[in-house]
Design a protein around this motif. Structure first.
Motif, short mmCIF file in Angstrom:
data_model
loop_
_atom_site.label_atom_id
_atom_site.label_comp_id
_atom_site.label_asym_id
_atom_site.label_seq_id
_atom_site.Cartn_x
_atom_site.Cartn_y
_atom_site.Cartn_z
N GLY A 6 -6.26 -61.41 -22.57
CA GLY A 6 -7.50 -61.26 -21.81
C GLY A 6 -7.27 -61.52 -20.33
O GLY A 6 -7.77 -60.79 -19.48
N TYR A 7 -6.49 -62.56 -20.02
CA TYR A 7 -6.20 -62.85 -18.61
C TYR A 7 -5.39 -61.74 -17.97
O TYR A 7 -5.67 -61.28 -16.87
CB TYR A 7 -5.39 -64.14 -18.49
N THR A 8 -4.37 -61.31 -18.71
CA THR A 8 -3.41 -60.40 -18.12
C THR A 8 -4.02 -59.02 -17.90
O THR A 8 -3.74 -58.36 -16.91
CB THR A 8 -2.13 -60.38 -18.97
N GLY A 42 -4.17 -57.63 -14.33
CA GLY A 42 -3.41 -56.41 -14.08
C GLY A 42 -4.26 -55.35 -13.43
O GLY A 42 -3.80 -54.61 -12.57
N ILE A 43 -5.51 -55.26 -13.84
CA ILE A 43 -6.35 -54.19 -13.33
C ILE A 43 -7.02 -54.55 -12.02
O ILE A 43 -7.12 -53.74 -11.11
CB ILE A 43 -7.38 -53.77 -14.40
N ALA A 57 0.56 -66.07 -19.73
CA ALA A 57 0.53 -64.76 -19.11
C ALA A 57 1.48 -64.71 -17.91
O ALA A 57 2.20 -63.74 -17.72
CB ALA A 57 -0.90 -64.40 -18.68
N VAL A 58 1.48 -65.79 -17.11
CA VAL A 58 2.37 -65.83 -15.96
C VAL A 58 3.83 -65.89 -16.42
O VAL A 58 4.70 -65.23 -15.87
CB VAL A 58 2.05 -67.06 -15.08
N LEU A 59 4.04 -66.67 -17.46
CA LEU A 59 5.40 -66.81 -18.00
C LEU A 59 5.95 -65.45 -18.40
O LEU A 59 7.09 -65.11 -18.13
CB LEU A 59 5.34 -67.75 -19.21
N ALA A 82 2.62 -60.93 -21.96
CA ALA A 82 1.63 -61.95 -22.32
C ALA A 82 1.84 -62.39 -23.76
O ALA A 82 1.75 -63.58 -24.09
CB ALA A 82 0.22 -61.40 -22.13
N MET A 83 2.13 -61.43 -24.65
CA MET A 83 2.34 -61.79 -26.06
C MET A 83 3.56 -62.69 -26.20
O MET A 83 3.49 -63.77 -26.79
CB MET A 83 2.54 -60.52 -26.88
#
Lengths: 353, 307, 253
Positions: free
Chosen positions: B24-26, B30-31, B237-239, B248-249
């Protein structure tokens, strides 16, 4: 800039001075609790102006500012309380607290300041949480912070024999502890206001603004952006450390609970809602956000009882709800803050003289 | 050895949840380059809605499986609506504002949602209704439960579905195009507003599922549970490299495992000086270290800024 | 003092698979106006960015004023004496024109935080000098009457001039102008030309990246042509103009 004030602004300053001097005695009529609220309002002015250097001047979003405040507070608590049996004087502790906070700021800032702004926000937020977790847990196996119970019986601010806690007789007046702290805090706040003002219109202040406006162009004219940002970060942290020390001394008690993420957000909100980078705006933001919740706290409960005969909404959650909504609404309708700098009017006048 | 395996399994389960939230964050980042701080609160509301709906249906005598399904559906629908509303009301008006503005709005929305949730559900911990029978399995000396298996399977299936959506459908193509360059995408006829709304709605649906699973896993829920979860998912997500779905996964799962191993071994590593209550610091240390050495994340592409 | 101010030695840069610069070597002499031209995407700005430290070259390097330039340190390039303007003007929009130029003095001044706090005599004197120098430079580029306007409110031509004034404030040995005439009409271009010639007369070497071939040929002492990231020719305008490869590069053979 003219060296002499014109009579009108001199009169204005005199008026403000008299009001500031008299204020705590007026507040004391409502009880010492109100003087304490006033004390905290001024402490928040100090904190917010410290953070203003980081966020307002250098444009760095710091969500872990409270960590530096915590470092200062715990430094004071550990060096001036029965916890370790140390009772060092203020001119030793305060510089150590500011220095440690500054060191923590450099340590955190040097690897992260080259990152994009929102990454910095997250890293500082994480740092704030790490500091809090350590304060919560560093009571075993070696008891350093005394864990969640915190540290009590912390020494008050004292200069020689003059202690800021308890009531003393001064100039024939009976002056309470909170009132004495009030004057100390006002002095500190004026100091940080002067520093803010002077920095803003200096070579360093211009470099900060240039970085905020366009970092690539700032580099191209030879500004070492990383060092200049680090400078802002370290300065903000040092002010946080000083404020933390005074906080610990004033309260006589510190625990990790006082240094939650919400506190960081609250101070940031003071800067942003008031008017980032605009000193009067930041002061307004700090005063509003520290006094209004108290008014809500004391006002909402009784008002509900009077209107509905029962408590419909818990005042504490209403307070936070209003705070959250205020953040959203101000960003939507007054993104520059409630009292932004009046279109650079001052610069224009200055140049005209 | 079995402690190691046990912690890997625990980490995998926790990591699957992080991964779902991290998506959800990514997607949103991203967008539109926004850290949606309120996403953790969406997850929290997902958990609490399930508790209310499924709990009261079970009390009313509905079969547990059916009540669970109703609870999950309600939670997904509520969160999708919430995600849509957040974007529409709070973020869309700020699309061209300076970066700090939407970030502060996001913090504000997070506070608002948390306190609304407290008003609705109260300050106390709520018990998650037992939707699954308690079953334990044993494998090579490590134990795991039915809910753990389900969490990993459902997460994997959901993520697979998301990848299909993003790489095989027209909406997915529009999303990828917008992430690349919104201006060009819009010239090519992509409806940017719809794409952004879709990112919020899909992200929130995943968040709701994650919320249900967190609730089922820990069996309790609380109005403040979303913030830390959200923060860690953002770290994940940052990782993995923010804006990168696969990242992200993997980042989520990796973070889960790092945390579990860290918590399992920190006592031994520090000679008993630090205990497992330091679990929460691992995420932040990982975050700081990643950003220091590989700011684009483990799987992200390096993006230089143009002069 | 050597006659050579800047020497680029086999500078290479690629983005992914695209070779933006292929071992470009060229030499800029003191006191000249040096033109760098080439079709769109030929690598002119990439070269610029490598030289000013915004990009790290993948190969080769620069020797400036007798010592190598450190890659990835834009602020040091300015300190060494390389100033630049940007193709798509980059000013500090919410600062006044005067303040923009004052920021340019940063690298040649040294007041720090303590000086600002205590306002000692040295700091005050430096501040006065910064302001004076910035005013003089605004006068030099003939926009002194706009000193107190916010940079973002200046006209396009004035913004270009302000950017040049800001660059000059760093006391450069080499002034790099990235397409300064872009978007200018004939009169403005003529005025710009006059300004550039004036700056050279006052002793600053100039590197000019330009699209306007006529301006470059008329103004520059020597010209280099880039095409597909490679150096095609480096010579005086008269020779470059007649070179078959240059004509092909521009007309697309």
């Amino acid at each position: 800039m003219s060296k002499w004030l014109n009579p009108r602004s001199a009169f204005g300053i005199a008026l403000i001075a008299v009001a500031l001097l008299g204020l705590p005695f007026v507040a004391a009529m409502g009880g010492q609790a109100w003087v304490r609220i006033l004390d905290f309002a001024i402490l928040y002015v100090f904190l917010a102006l410290g953070l203003n250097i980081v966020v307002g001047f250098a444009g760095l979003l710091d969500l872990g500012y409270i960590a530096f405040y915590a470092v200062g507070a715990y430094t004071w608590a550990l060096l001036a309380s029965p916890h370790f049996g140390l009772h060092l004087p203020i001119w030793v502790i305060l510089p150590i607290g500011a220095g440690l906070a500054c060191f923590a700021g450099v340590l955190l800032g040097s690897p992260t300041l080259k990152l994009r702004g929102d990454y910095l926000a997250i890293v500082t937020l994480g740092f704030g949480e790490i500091v809090r977790i350590f304060m919560n847990n560093l009571n075993a196996p070696v008891n350093i912070t005394n864990g969640p119970q915190g540290i009590t019986l912390i020494d008050p601010v004292a200069f020689g024999d003059f202690r800021f806690s308890g009531t003393s007789q001064l100039f024939g007046l009976s002056v309470s502890g909170p009132i004495k702290y009030y004057y100390l805090l006002v002095a500190l706040a004026i100091l940080v206001i002067v520093i803010n003002l002077r920095l803003q219109h200096s070579r360093i202040g211009r470099a900060w603004q240039a970085i905020r406006e366009d970092e690539i162009a700032a580099k191209a004219v030879g500004i070492n952006t990383r060092n200049i940002k680090l400078l802002a970060f370290a300065m903000g942290a040092s002010f946080g450390g000083i404020a933390g020390g005074v906080f610990a001394a004033m309260q006589g008690f510190v625990s990790p609970e006082s240094f939650s993420l919400m506190e960081s957000i609250m101070i940031l909100a003071m800067v942003v809602l008031g008017g980032m980078g605009h000193i009067p705006g930041v002061i307004l933001g700090a005063v509003l956000l520290s006094i209004l919740p108290e008014v809500l706290r004391y006002g909402v409960g009784p008002a509900q009882m009077a209107l509905f005969g029962k408590m419909l909404v818990d005042p504490e959650s209403l307070r936070m709800l209003v705070f959250g909504l205020a953040l959203v609404l101000v960003m939507r309708f007054k993104p520059a803050g409630l009292w932004p700098s009046p279109e650079r009017k001052r610069e224009l006048q200055e140049a005209g003289q | 050895m079995d402690i190691f395996l046990q912690q890997i399994i625990n980490g995998l389960v926790q990591g699957s949840i992080y991964a779902l939230v991290a998506l959800g964050y990514t997607m949103v980042y991203g967008i539109m380059g926004l850290i949606n701080f309120a996403h953790g609160e969406v997850v929290m509301i997902g958990t609490l809605v399930t508790i209310t709906v499924a709990g009261s249906l079970i009390k009313a005598g509905m079969p547990v499986a059916l009540a669970g399904l109703a609870g999950v559906s309600a939670s997904v629908l509520v969160c999708m609506a919430l995600g849509w509303g957040l974007e529409r009301i709070a973020y869309r008006p700020l699309r061209n504002a300076p970066r700090l503005t939407p970030l502060i709005t996001a913090i504000g929305m997070s506070i608002v949602l948390q306190n609304l949730a407290m008003m609705i559900w109260g300050r106390n911990y709520l018990t998650f209704p037992p939707l699954l029978p308690k079953m334990d399995f044993e494998f090579a000396g490590a134990n795991f439960t039915a809910i753990q298996v389900i969490i990993v399977l459902v997460s994997a299936a959901t993520m697979g579905g998301l990848l299909l959506l993003v790489y095989r459908t027209k909406l997915g193509m529009a999303m990828r195009a917008t992430a690349q360059n919104p201006a060009v995408a819009s010239l090519m006829g992509v409806n940017i507003n719809r794409v952004i709304a879709a990112a919020f709605v899909i992200g929130s649906a995943l968040g709701a599922l994650a919320g249900v699973m967190v609730g089922g896993y820990y069996e309790i829920a609380h109005y403040q549970m979303g913030f830390m979860l959200g923060l860690k998912a953002f770290t994940a997500a940052v990782l993995g490299g923010i804006g990168n779905l696969g990242g992200a996964m993997l980042g989520g799962i990796l973070l889960g495992i790092i945390e579990a191993l860290g918590a399992g071994y920190i006592g031994d590593l520090t000679g008993g000086f630090l205990g497992s209550h330091y679990q929460d610091i691992f995420a932040f240390i990982v975050l700081i270290v990643v950003l220091m050495f590989k700011p684009s994340g483990l799987f992200g592409e390096k993006t230089g800024d143009r002069a | 003092m050597s006659e050579v101010l800047l020497k680029a030695e086999a500078v290479a840069k690629h983005f992914g698979g695209v070779k933006a610069l292929q071992e470009v070597s060229l030499t800029i002499r003191r006191g000249e106006i040096y033109g760098l031209i080439g079709p769109n995407g030929a690598g002119k700005t990439t070269f610029f960015n490598c030289m000013t430290g915004l990009y790290v070259p993948d190969g080769g390097g620069f020797v400036f004023d007798g010592a190598p330039l450190i890659a990835d340190a834009p602020h040091q390039a300015a300190e060494r004496g390389i100033a630049r303007t940007f193709q798509n003007i980059r000013l500090f929009g919410n600062m006044t024109a005067l303040e923009n130029v004052m920021v340019g003095r940063h690298v040649r001044t040294k007041a720090g935080v303590l000086g600002a706090m205590f306002q000692n005599a040295a700091t005050k004197a430096e501040e006065v000098a910064i302001r004076q120098r910035a005013s003089d430079l605004l006068h030099y580029v003939r926009i002194e009457e706009r000193a107190d306007d916010l940079a973002k409110n200046l006209s396009y031509g004035d913004q270009r001039r302000l950017e040049i004034a800001r660059a000059l404030a760093t006391e450069p040995k080499l002034l790099c102008l990235d397409e300064p005439a872009a978007g200018m009409n004939a009169t403005e271009t003529a005025e710009l030309r006059e300004l550039i010639e004036g700056i050279r007369r006052d002793g600053t070497t100039i590197l000019l990246i330009e699209h306007d071939v006529k301006l470059v040929m008329g103004l520059c002492d020597r010209v280099a042509v880039l095409d597909y990231g490679a150096l095609v020719i480096e010579d005086v305008p008269a020779v470059v103009q007649k070179d078959q490869r240059v004509i092909e590069a521009y007309l697309g053979a």
